[in-house]
Design a protein around this motif. Structure first.
Motif, PDB file in Angstrom:
ATOM      1  N   SER A   1      41.853  -1.306  52.193  1.00 24.28           N
ATOM      2  CA  SER A   1      40.861  -0.349  51.709  1.00 24.28           C
ATOM      3  C   SER A   1      40.648  -0.505  50.208  1.00 24.28           C
ATOM      4  CB  SER A   1      41.310   1.078  52.028  1.00 24.28           C
ATOM      5  OG  SER A   1      41.421   1.272  53.413  1.00 24.28           O
ATOM      6  N   LEU A   2      41.734  -0.662  49.473  1.00 23.25           N
ATOM      7  CA  LEU A   2      41.636  -0.878  48.033  1.00 23.25           C
ATOM      8  C   LEU A   2      40.894  -2.191  47.749  1.00 23.25           C
ATOM      9  CD1 LEU A   2      42.560   0.492  45.411  1.00 23.25           C
ATOM     10  CD2 LEU A   2      44.630  -0.882  45.506  1.00 23.25           C
ATOM     11  N   SER A   3      41.175  -3.212  48.554  1.00 24.23           N
ATOM     12  CA  SER A   3      40.519  -4.510  48.391  1.00 24.23           C
ATOM     13  C   SER A   3      39.022  -4.402  48.653  1.00 24.23           C
ATOM     14  CB  SER A   3      41.120  -5.538  49.351  1.00 24.23           C
ATOM     15  OG  SER A   3      42.487  -5.703  49.132  1.00 24.23           O
ATOM     16  N   PHE A   4      38.649  -3.680  49.688  1.00 22.53           N
ATOM     17  CA  PHE A   4      37.235  -3.557  50.043  1.00 22.53           C
ATOM     18  C   PHE A   4      36.467  -2.812  48.954  1.00 22.53           C
ATOM     19  CE2 PHE A   4      33.731  -1.595  52.590  1.00 22.53           C
ATOM     20  CZ  PHE A   4      33.082  -2.793  52.895  1.00 22.53           C
ATOM     21  N   GLY A   5      37.090  -1.812  48.354  1.00 20.66           N
ATOM     22  CA  GLY A   5      36.453  -1.109  47.247  1.00 20.66           C
ATOM     23  C   GLY A   5      36.185  -2.036  46.081  1.00 20.66           C
ATOM     24  N   MET A   6      37.144  -2.903  45.768  1.00 21.70           N
ATOM     25  CA  MET A   6      36.957  -3.873  44.694  1.00 21.70           C
ATOM     26  C   MET A   6      35.872  -4.892  45.048  1.00 21.70           C
ATOM     27  SD  MET A   6      40.759  -4.623  43.251  1.00 21.70           S
ATOM     28  CE  MET A   6      41.668  -3.339  42.382  1.00 21.70           C
ATOM     29  N   LEU A   7      35.779  -5.237  46.323  1.00 20.28           N
ATOM     30  CA  LEU A   7      34.746  -6.169  46.764  1.00 20.28           C
ATOM     31  C   LEU A   7      33.353  -5.607  46.499  1.00 20.28           C
ATOM     32  CD1 LEU A   7      33.782  -8.704  48.232  1.00 20.28           C
ATOM     33  CD2 LEU A   7      34.066  -7.463  50.385  1.00 20.28           C
ATOM     34  N   ILE A   8      33.156  -4.347  46.840  1.00 18.35           N
ATOM     35  CA  ILE A   8      31.854  -3.714  46.602  1.00 18.35           C
ATOM     36  C   ILE A   8      31.562  -3.661  45.105  1.00 18.35           C
ATOM     37  CG2 ILE A   8      30.504  -1.612  46.871  1.00 18.35           C
ATOM     38  CD1 ILE A   8      31.011  -3.167  49.459  1.00 18.35           C
ATOM     39  N   GLY A   9      32.562  -3.334  44.302  1.00 20.41           N
ATOM     40  CA  GLY A   9      32.380  -3.315  42.855  1.00 20.41           C
ATOM     41  C   GLY A   9      32.025  -4.686  42.317  1.00 20.41           C
ATOM     42  N   MET A  10      32.647  -5.718  42.859  1.00 24.19           N
ATOM     43  CA  MET A  10      32.351  -7.085  42.442  1.00 24.19           C
ATOM     44  C   MET A  10      30.904  -7.447  42.751  1.00 24.19           C
ATOM     45  SD  MET A  10      33.866 -10.663  43.976  1.00 24.19           S
ATOM     46  CE  MET A  10      32.762 -10.494  45.390  1.00 24.19           C
ATOM     47  N   ILE A  11      30.411  -7.051  43.910  1.00 27.53           N
ATOM     48  CA  ILE A  11      29.030  -7.357  44.291  1.00 27.53           C
ATOM     49  C   ILE A  11      28.046  -6.673  43.351  1.00 27.53           C
ATOM     50  CG2 ILE A  11      27.283  -7.022  46.090  1.00 27.53           C
ATOM     51  CD1 ILE A  11      29.555  -7.318  48.142  1.00 27.53           C
TER      52      ILE A  11
ATOM     53  N   SER B   1      45.041   8.712  57.521  1.00 30.33           N
ATOM     54  CA  SER B   1      43.641   8.463  57.851  1.00 30.33           C
ATOM     55  C   SER B   1      42.741   8.633  56.630  1.00 30.33           C
ATOM     56  CB  SER B   1      43.179   9.411  58.968  1.00 30.33           C
ATOM     57  OG  SER B   1      43.943   9.219  60.137  1.00 30.33           O
ATOM     58  N   ILE B   2      43.103   9.582  55.749  1.00 28.89           N
ATOM     59  CA  ILE B   2      42.259   9.891  54.587  1.00 28.89           C
ATOM     60  C   ILE B   2      42.656   9.041  53.375  1.00 28.89           C
ATOM     61  CG2 ILE B   2      41.530  11.720  52.996  1.00 28.89           C
ATOM     62  CD1 ILE B   2      42.000  13.717  55.229  1.00 28.89           C
ATOM     63  N   LEU B   3      43.926   8.731  53.242  1.00 29.30           N
ATOM     64  CA  LEU B   3      44.391   7.956  52.086  1.00 29.30           C
ATOM     65  C   LEU B   3      43.659   6.612  51.924  1.00 29.30           C
ATOM     66  CD1 LEU B   3      48.260   8.615  52.154  1.00 29.30           C
ATOM     67  CD2 LEU B   3      46.586   9.490  50.512  1.00 29.30           C
ATOM     68  N   PRO B   4      43.409   5.858  53.006  1.00 32.58           N
ATOM     69  CA  PRO B   4      42.666   4.603  52.827  1.00 32.58           C
ATOM     70  C   PRO B   4      41.260   4.805  52.272  1.00 32.58           C
ATOM     71  CG  PRO B   4      43.805   4.587  54.930  1.00 32.58           C
ATOM     72  CD  PRO B   4      43.923   5.980  54.379  1.00 32.58           C
ATOM     73  N   ILE B   5      40.612   5.917  52.619  1.00 32.02           N
ATOM     74  CA  ILE B   5      39.266   6.201  52.102  1.00 32.02           C
ATOM     75  C   ILE B   5      39.317   6.400  50.589  1.00 32.02           C
ATOM     76  CG2 ILE B   5      37.323   7.818  52.184  1.00 32.02           C
ATOM     77  CD1 ILE B   5      38.109   8.413  55.093  1.00 32.02           C
ATOM     78  N   LEU B   6      40.308   7.149  50.149  1.00 34.88           N
ATOM     79  CA  LEU B   6      40.455   7.370  48.709  1.00 34.88           C
ATOM     80  C   LEU B   6      40.822   6.075  47.983  1.00 34.88           C
ATOM     81  CD1 LEU B   6      42.335  10.799  48.737  1.00 34.88           C
ATOM     82  CD2 LEU B   6      39.935  10.377  48.201  1.00 34.88           C
ATOM     83  N   LEU B   7      41.630   5.245  48.623  1.00 39.98           N
ATOM     84  CA  LEU B   7      41.983   3.967  48.015  1.00 39.98           C
ATOM     85  C   LEU B   7      40.751   3.072  47.863  1.00 39.98           C
ATOM     86  CD1 LEU B   7      45.384   3.161  49.754  1.00 39.98           C
ATOM     87  CD2 LEU B   7      45.008   3.532  47.318  1.00 39.98           C
ATOM     88  N   PHE B   8      39.812   3.171  48.795  1.00 39.54           N
ATOM     89  CA  PHE B   8      38.563   2.418  48.674  1.00 39.54           C
ATOM     90  C   PHE B   8      37.827   2.799  47.389  1.00 39.54           C
ATOM     91  CE2 PHE B   8      33.955   2.746  49.104  1.00 39.54           C
ATOM     92  CZ  PHE B   8      33.605   1.417  49.301  1.00 39.54           C
TER      93      PHE B   8
END
Length: 439
Positions: A299-309, A344-351
């Motif tokens: 989830s943290l990785s996917f958030g960084m991916l969106i930021g990179m784009i 369930s909620i922690l991954p969303i916040l990590l994103f």
């Protein structure tokens, strides 16, 4: 009386017109060059792509090593209280040698440094795999091998990052850093996903071996004959200590770099460093498995991916201001994260933490490369890496000590978040020049 001067005036007018036409033609040609440069994708830059792919394999292998190490110490050795010590053994030598890594990057071929680093790390990972497979591994041996692995890793980061300005156009630095730093951070967090899956369906030994294979692949892509690297910029012959002092004074003399380093220290000490040790703790606390750990990291990785784009397609002039506000948003979400007790909620916040974090380090890295002399790039980047990661071992130690003393991990995270938020507000109030600088 005016007629005799008419031919001269016509001649002068024709001369001016010809010069104007020539100037206009040159401007059109230059504009055409600029447009061509603007629309030429850096993804077609062979050297940059080799560097990017090598970074993906290297960082993924390193992060797999960290995650597998954490799970091995907690579950296989049954020593969760020693996790902080093991992580310190990995990071402290890495940080100490990172200073020398920047000096090497300015004085020798960067591709050679990266290749040598990968080969030595792969050998260490194979040795760890053999020791565990033969049941010969002890905590003492693991501390030694992990320390050597971290020590060698200190040379890869400064060399790869300082090489970017050598292989891409200056106007493309933000996009290059968005790809490189974004992919770097994503790879750092993709490794735990792979490690979690491999340990879930395979074994710890298999996870270490896959990490060794990935690091070896990184060495293949930075094999010096494949990399088109220009000559070494720093031709001044000095001792390593003199080189370091020169780099330190260079950073110290720049208000932008000093404030930016404070921003990165705040981000990595109060957020990123604590998450490294808190996420496995929280996963275990709430009854999770390696799959849950992988989801959290992914989830943290996917958030960084969106930021990179986003940052790869949107140019930012005031990169300092963006970095500060990115830090502010990161800490606010991090504080909310400390109150949540659901897997369930922690991954969303990590994103969202990952998304906000990308708006901190990518703009600052880009601005640093734009304002720094090429001959100083390796030393400057090594000092920045040192500032970014230098407080991670302290964060590990503090979190470990506080949780061992009976303080809940949620309360520890809340305390870190609030202190980081106060520091960020001070930066917003005081560092006006850092926020106003345009590149």
């Amino acid at each position: 009386m005016a007629k005799p001067f008419l031919p001269g005036r016509v001649f002068l007018w024709l001369k001016i017109k010809r010069r104007a036409t020539l100037f206009y033609t040159q401007q059109l040609k230059q504009r055409g060059k600029n447009m061509t440069r603007q629309y030429t994708s850096i993804l077609k830059n062979r050297t940059f792509m080799l560097l990017l792919i090598a970074g993906i394999f290297s960082v993924t292998g390193f992060s797999m090593f960290l995650t597998t190490t954490s799970w091995y110490v907690i579950r296989t050795l049954g020593m969760p209280e020693m996790l902080g010590l093991v992580l310190i053994a990995v990071t402290v030598p890495r940080l100490v040698m990172m200073i020398y890594g920047g000096v090497l990057a300015d004085n020798y071929k960067k591709s050679t440094i990266m290749f040598g680093t990968n080969i030595f790390q792969a050998a260490l990972l194979v040795l760890i795999t053999i020791f565990i497979g033969l049941d010969f591994m002890t905590l003492g041996w693991f501390l030694v091998l992990a320390g050597l692995f971290g020590t060698v890793d200190a040379f890869f980061g400064p060399a790869s990052t300082s090489m970017i300005p050598k292989v891409v156009e200056r106007a493309q630095l933000q996009k290059a850093n968005a790809y490189f730093q974004g992919v770097d951070q994503i790879s750092f967090l993709l490794g735990p996903v792979l490690a979690g899956l491999i340990m879930e369906f395979g074994s710890v030994t298999m996870s270490f071996m896959v990490a060794a294979i990935l690091v070896t692949l990184s060495a293949v892509f930075v094999f010096p004959p494949l990399i088109r690297e220009g000559p070494v910029e720093n031709t001044v012959k000095q001792s390593p200590l003199q080189n370091f002092i020169e780099g330190f004074n260079y950073v110290k003399g720049s208000n932008f770099l000093m404030v930016g380093i404070i921003v990165l220290v705040t981000l990595n000490f109060f957020v990123f460093g604590t998450l490294h040790i808190a996420v496995p703790f929280l996963t275990d606390l709430y009854g999770g498995t390696p799959i849950n750990l992988s989801i959290m990291e992914m989830s943290l990785s996917f958030g960084m991916l969106i930021g990179m784009i986003v940052l790869g397609n949107q140019y930012i002039k005031r990169k300092g201001r963006t970095a500060v506000y990115g830090l502010l948003v990161t800490l606010i979400i991090y504080i909310v994260f400390s109150f949540i007790e659901s897997l369930s909620i922690l991954p969303i916040l990590l994103f969202f933490i990952g998304l906000a974090m990308s708006f901190v380090f990518i703009p600052f890295f880009t601005a640093t490369q734009q304002i720094t002399e090429n001959r100083m790039m390796g030393r400057v980047m090594s000092l920045i890496f040192l500032a970014m990661n230098g407080f991670d071992p302290l964060a590990y130690a503090i979190v470990g000590i506080m949780t061992a003393a009976g303080i809940s991990i949620q309360l520890v995270l809340l305390g870190f978040g609030l202190i980081g938020l106060v520091i960020t507000m001070v930066i917003l109030w005081k560092a006006k020049g850092f926020q106003r600088l345009e590149t």
